[in-house]
Scaffold this motif. Structure first.
Motif, PDB file in Angstrom:
ATOM      1  N   VAL A  64      -1.635 109.140  18.680  1.00 44.44           N
ATOM      2  CA  VAL A  64      -2.938 108.475  18.768  1.00 44.44           C
ATOM      3  C   VAL A  64      -2.656 106.988  18.776  1.00 44.44           C
ATOM      4  O   VAL A  64      -2.041 106.464  17.857  1.00 44.44           O
ATOM      5  CB  VAL A  64      -3.816 108.807  17.545  1.00 44.44           C
ATOM      6  CG1 VAL A  64      -5.146 108.107  17.646  1.00 44.44           C
ATOM      7  CG2 VAL A  64      -4.015 110.298  17.432  1.00 44.44           C
ATOM      8  N   ILE A  65      -3.087 106.290  19.814  1.00 43.03           N
ATOM      9  CA  ILE A  65      -2.835 104.840  19.896  1.00 43.03           C
ATOM     10  C   ILE A  65      -4.175 104.108  19.900  1.00 43.03           C
ATOM     11  O   ILE A  65      -5.085 104.472  20.651  1.00 43.03           O
ATOM     12  CB  ILE A  65      -2.027 104.494  21.155  1.00 43.03           C
ATOM     13  CG1 ILE A  65      -0.757 105.328  21.184  1.00 43.03           C
ATOM     14  CG2 ILE A  65      -1.704 103.014  21.185  1.00 43.03           C
ATOM     15  CD1 ILE A  65       0.462 104.619  21.596  1.00 43.03           C
ATOM     16  N   ALA A  66      -4.264 103.101  19.054  1.00 42.97           N
ATOM     17  CA  ALA A  66      -5.516 102.365  18.929  1.00 42.97           C
ATOM     18  C   ALA A  66      -5.619 101.286  19.991  1.00 42.97           C
ATOM     19  O   ALA A  66      -4.636 100.697  20.413  1.00 42.97           O
ATOM     20  CB  ALA A  66      -5.590 101.718  17.546  1.00 42.97           C
ATOM     21  N   ASN A  67      -6.865 101.034  20.360  1.00 41.11           N
ATOM     22  CA  ASN A  67      -7.195  99.965  21.275  1.00 41.11           C
ATOM     23  C   ASN A  67      -7.146  98.652  20.503  1.00 41.11           C
ATOM     24  O   ASN A  67      -7.422  98.654  19.318  1.00 41.11           O
ATOM     25  CB  ASN A  67      -8.629 100.218  21.743  1.00 41.11           C
ATOM     26  CG  ASN A  67      -8.905  99.579  23.055  1.00 41.11           C
ATOM     27  OD1 ASN A  67      -8.004  99.078  23.703  1.00 41.11           O
ATOM     28  ND2 ASN A  67     -10.164  99.588  23.437  1.00 41.11           N
ATOM     29  N   ASP A  68      -6.809  97.539  21.137  1.00 42.17           N
ATOM     30  CA  ASP A  68      -6.935  96.293  20.381  1.00 42.17           C
ATOM     31  C   ASP A  68      -8.084  95.443  20.920  1.00 42.17           C
ATOM     32  O   ASP A  68      -8.643  95.722  21.967  1.00 42.17           O
ATOM     33  CB  ASP A  68      -5.598  95.524  20.309  1.00 42.17           C
ATOM     34  CG  ASP A  68      -5.117  95.047  21.648  1.00 42.17           C
ATOM     35  OD1 ASP A  68      -5.895  94.432  22.380  1.00 42.17           O
ATOM     36  OD2 ASP A  68      -3.943  95.285  21.955  1.00 42.17           O
ATOM     37  N   TYR A  69      -8.450  94.395  20.157  1.00 39.51           N
ATOM     38  CA  TYR A  69      -9.668  93.647  20.453  1.00 39.51           C
ATOM     39  C   TYR A  69      -9.601  92.977  21.819  1.00 39.51           C
ATOM     40  O   TYR A  69     -10.579  92.971  22.574  1.00 39.51           O
ATOM     41  CB  TYR A  69      -9.902  92.613  19.352  1.00 39.51           C
ATOM     42  CG  TYR A  69     -11.335  92.170  19.252  1.00 39.51           C
ATOM     43  CD1 TYR A  69     -11.734  90.897  19.633  1.00 39.51           C
ATOM     44  CD2 TYR A  69     -12.309  93.039  18.784  1.00 39.51           C
ATOM     45  CE1 TYR A  69     -13.049  90.500  19.548  1.00 39.51           C
ATOM     46  CE2 TYR A  69     -13.626  92.659  18.703  1.00 39.51           C
ATOM     47  CZ  TYR A  69     -13.994  91.382  19.084  1.00 39.51           C
ATOM     48  OH  TYR A  69     -15.294  91.001  19.004  1.00 39.51           O
ATOM     49  N   ARG A  94       1.506 104.225  27.638  1.00 39.61           N
ATOM     50  CA  ARG A  94       2.296 104.303  26.401  1.00 39.61           C
ATOM     51  C   ARG A  94       2.060 105.626  25.680  1.00 39.61           C
ATOM     52  O   ARG A  94       2.994 106.280  25.237  1.00 39.61           O
ATOM     53  CB  ARG A  94       1.849 103.205  25.419  1.00 39.61           C
ATOM     54  CG  ARG A  94       2.491 101.891  25.557  1.00 39.61           C
ATOM     55  CD  ARG A  94       1.680 100.863  24.815  1.00 39.61           C
ATOM     56  NE  ARG A  94       1.870 100.948  23.375  1.00 39.61           N
ATOM     57  CZ  ARG A  94       1.095 100.319  22.500  1.00 39.61           C
ATOM     58  NH1 ARG A  94       0.080  99.595  22.914  1.00 39.61           N
ATOM     59  NH2 ARG A  94       1.327 100.414  21.222  1.00 39.61           N
TER      60      ARG A  94
ATOM     61  N   GLY B  38      -9.789 100.946  11.570  1.00 39.79           N
ATOM     62  CA  GLY B  38     -10.668  99.845  11.932  1.00 39.79           C
ATOM     63  C   GLY B  38      -9.887  98.559  12.129  1.00 39.79           C
ATOM     64  O   GLY B  38     -10.088  97.824  13.083  1.00 39.79           O
ATOM     65  N   LYS B  40      -6.671  98.407  12.789  1.00 39.97           N
ATOM     66  CA  LYS B  40      -5.796  98.592  13.931  1.00 39.97           C
ATOM     67  C   LYS B  40      -6.537  98.415  15.249  1.00 39.97           C
ATOM     68  O   LYS B  40      -5.934  98.123  16.269  1.00 39.97           O
ATOM     69  CB  LYS B  40      -5.164  99.996  13.911  1.00 39.97           C
ATOM     70  CG  LYS B  40      -3.915 100.102  13.053  1.00 39.97           C
ATOM     71  CD  LYS B  40      -2.665  99.951  13.883  1.00 39.97           C
ATOM     72  CE  LYS B  40      -1.436  99.680  13.077  1.00 39.97           C
ATOM     73  NZ  LYS B  40      -0.589 100.852  12.888  1.00 39.97           N
ATOM     74  N   ASN B  41      -7.830  98.598  15.221  1.00 35.46           N
ATOM     75  CA  ASN B  41      -8.606  98.406  16.445  1.00 35.46           C
ATOM     76  C   ASN B  41      -8.710  96.946  16.837  1.00 35.46           C
ATOM     77  O   ASN B  41      -9.275  96.622  17.869  1.00 35.46           O
ATOM     78  CB  ASN B  41     -10.001  99.027  16.324  1.00 35.46           C
ATOM     79  CG  ASN B  41     -10.026 100.413  16.934  1.00 35.46           C
ATOM     80  OD1 ASN B  41      -9.506 100.599  18.028  1.00 35.46           O
ATOM     81  ND2 ASN B  41     -10.601 101.362  16.247  1.00 35.46           N
ATOM     82  N   ILE B  42      -8.194  96.061  16.002  1.00 33.37           N
ATOM     83  CA  ILE B  42      -8.145  94.648  16.400  1.00 33.37           C
ATOM     84  C   ILE B  42      -6.787  94.346  17.009  1.00 33.37           C
ATOM     85  O   ILE B  42      -6.694  93.649  18.007  1.00 33.37           O
ATOM     86  CB  ILE B  42      -8.399  93.728  15.186  1.00 33.37           C
ATOM     87  CG1 ILE B  42      -9.767  94.034  14.605  1.00 33.37           C
ATOM     88  CG2 ILE B  42      -8.308  92.277  15.609  1.00 33.37           C
ATOM     89  CD1 ILE B  42     -10.076  93.270  13.351  1.00 33.37           C
ATOM     90  N   VAL B  43      -5.715  94.895  16.409  1.00 37.64           N
ATOM     91  CA  VAL B  43      -4.387  94.541  16.884  1.00 37.64           C
ATOM     92  C   VAL B  43      -3.704  95.627  17.700  1.00 37.64           C
ATOM     93  O   VAL B  43      -2.653  95.380  18.287  1.00 37.64           O
ATOM     94  CB  VAL B  43      -3.454  94.148  15.712  1.00 37.64           C
ATOM     95  CG1 VAL B  43      -4.004  92.968  14.979  1.00 37.64           C
ATOM     96  CG2 VAL B  43      -3.280  95.309  14.760  1.00 37.64           C
ATOM     97  N   GLY B  44      -4.257  96.839  17.724  1.00 38.01           N
ATOM     98  CA  GLY B  44      -3.627  97.889  18.516  1.00 38.01           C
ATOM     99  C   GLY B  44      -2.432  98.508  17.810  1.00 38.01           C
ATOM    100  O   GLY B  44      -2.089  98.151  16.700  1.00 38.01           O
ATOM    101  N   GLY B  45      -1.787  99.466  18.477  1.00 40.45           N
ATOM    102  CA  GLY B  45      -0.628 100.126  17.893  1.00 40.45           C
ATOM    103  C   GLY B  45      -0.955 101.564  17.534  1.00 40.45           C
ATOM    104  O   GLY B  45      -2.093 101.997  17.643  1.00 40.45           O
ATOM    105  N   GLU B  46       0.050 102.315  17.107  1.00 44.69           N
ATOM    106  CA  GLU B  46      -0.183 103.727  16.839  1.00 44.69           C
ATOM    107  C   GLU B  46      -0.919 103.935  15.527  1.00 44.69           C
ATOM    108  O   GLU B  46      -0.642 103.276  14.528  1.00 44.69           O
ATOM    109  CB  GLU B  46       1.156 104.462  16.776  1.00 44.69           C
ATOM    110  CG  GLU B  46       0.948 105.955  16.713  1.00 44.69           C
ATOM    111  CD  GLU B  46       2.192 106.718  16.340  1.00 44.69           C
ATOM    112  OE1 GLU B  46       3.287 106.150  16.488  1.00 44.69           O
ATOM    113  OE2 GLU B  46       2.053 107.858  15.885  1.00 44.69           O
ATOM    114  N   LEU B  47      -1.867 104.859  15.537  1.00 47.65           N
ATOM    115  CA  LEU B  47      -2.608 105.200  14.327  1.00 47.65           C
ATOM    116  C   LEU B  47      -1.907 106.386  13.692  1.00 47.65           C
ATOM    117  O   LEU B  47      -2.219 107.535  13.977  1.00 47.65           O
ATOM    118  CB  LEU B  47      -4.041 105.595  14.677  1.00 47.65           C
ATOM    119  CG  LEU B  47      -4.938 104.479  15.162  1.00 47.65           C
ATOM    120  CD1 LEU B  47      -6.278 105.053  15.572  1.00 47.65           C
ATOM    121  CD2 LEU B  47      -5.156 103.464  14.073  1.00 47.65           C
TER     122      LEU B  47
END
Lengths: 150, 104
Positions: A64-69, A94, B38, B40-47
């Motif tokens: 699971v990869i998070a989106n960034d701002y 990715r 939350g 991580k949603n600013i900087v991205g990357g794996e959760l």
């Protein structure tokens, strides 16, 4: 005014840290792909009968990869003017490559010679409540059957 | 219990066919992990928290599917497919289904 300052800080953080994370992740992905390149991932095989192998077992990999701002804002702008959303392309790429690598690692540990009938499932998870439209994070699941030689 | 997403089991023959078996779980996150998500949603990357959650859900669903197959007396499940969907914010459902068979 302070709202705009916060927005800029988040954007900057998102861009800088996001970029660093992405570059490091890609470096790690390339390294591991190099090590596992002798284990083929094959997408056919569902209706084939495999006689020469001792067994086949299901192997999976997910991430699971998070989106960034920064990506979120960029994508919002592109949603107004149209065109390729290049911001999300690297995110999805990715995630897919990472999931495939994890599946390959699991198969490799079982001593597999090939992975057949590889399938991918993608879905988005959550997202910020209200505020701006955009994906929260993306999950990719890769699964296939690992063929273990006699 | 042999699991595969092919239509046959490599190295074995299917002798009996029991029908579709399935397993599913819906899991919700706890506040700690959601808060990190939350950020991580600013900087991205794996959760990692979510990855772990989905990994556990998947294993749990597969266990439920296996139990159903064992109940029929099967020893393998073929043609397995997965489906994931997000239910509400922070909760996801994982559905696994396949065909229970007897192989030798």
């Amino acid at each position: 005014m302070s709202n705009f300052a916060i927005f800029l800080v988040m954007l900057l953080l998102g861009y800088v840290i996001g970029k660093i994370n992405e570059l490091n992740h890609y470096k790690s992905i390339r390294l591991r792909e190099g090590k596992l390149k002798n284990l083929p991932m094959i997408t056919y095989g569902k209706k084939k009968v495999f006689h020469n192998y001792k067994e086949g077992s299901l192997c999976t990999g997910s991430v699971v990869i998070a989106n960034d701002y920064y990506k979120k804002i960029g994508a919002t702008i592109i949603n107004l003017i149209g065109g390729r959303v290049t911001f999300y392309e690297s995110l999805i790429d990715r995630a897919r490559r990472e999931a495939a690598l994890r599946m390959k690692t699991e198969a490799n540990e079982q001593g597999a010679k090939a992975i057949v009938n590889v399938r991918f499932e993608t879905s988005t998870i959550g997202g910020q409540s209200g505020k701006k439209k955009g994906i929260g994070s993306i999950e990719v699941l890769a699964y296939g059957t690992a063929l273990i030689e006699k | 219990m042999i699991l595969t997403n092919l239509e046959s089991v490599p190295g074995k023959n299917i002798t009996e066919h029991y029908g579709m078996v399935q397993g599913s779980t819906v899991r919700a996150k706890h506040f700690g992990r959601d808060f990190m998500a939350g950020l991580k949603n600013i900087v991205g990357g794996e959760l990692k928290g979510y990855t772990e959650l989905l990994h556990e859900s998947r294993n749990e669903s597969i266990e439920r599917m296996k139990k159903q197959a064992e109940h029929f007396g099967a020893n393998a499940i073929v043609n397995i497919r997965f489906a994931t969907s997000s239910i509400t914010q922070g909760a996801s459902e994982l559905f696994v289904y396949g065909t229970a068979v007897k192989v030798e």
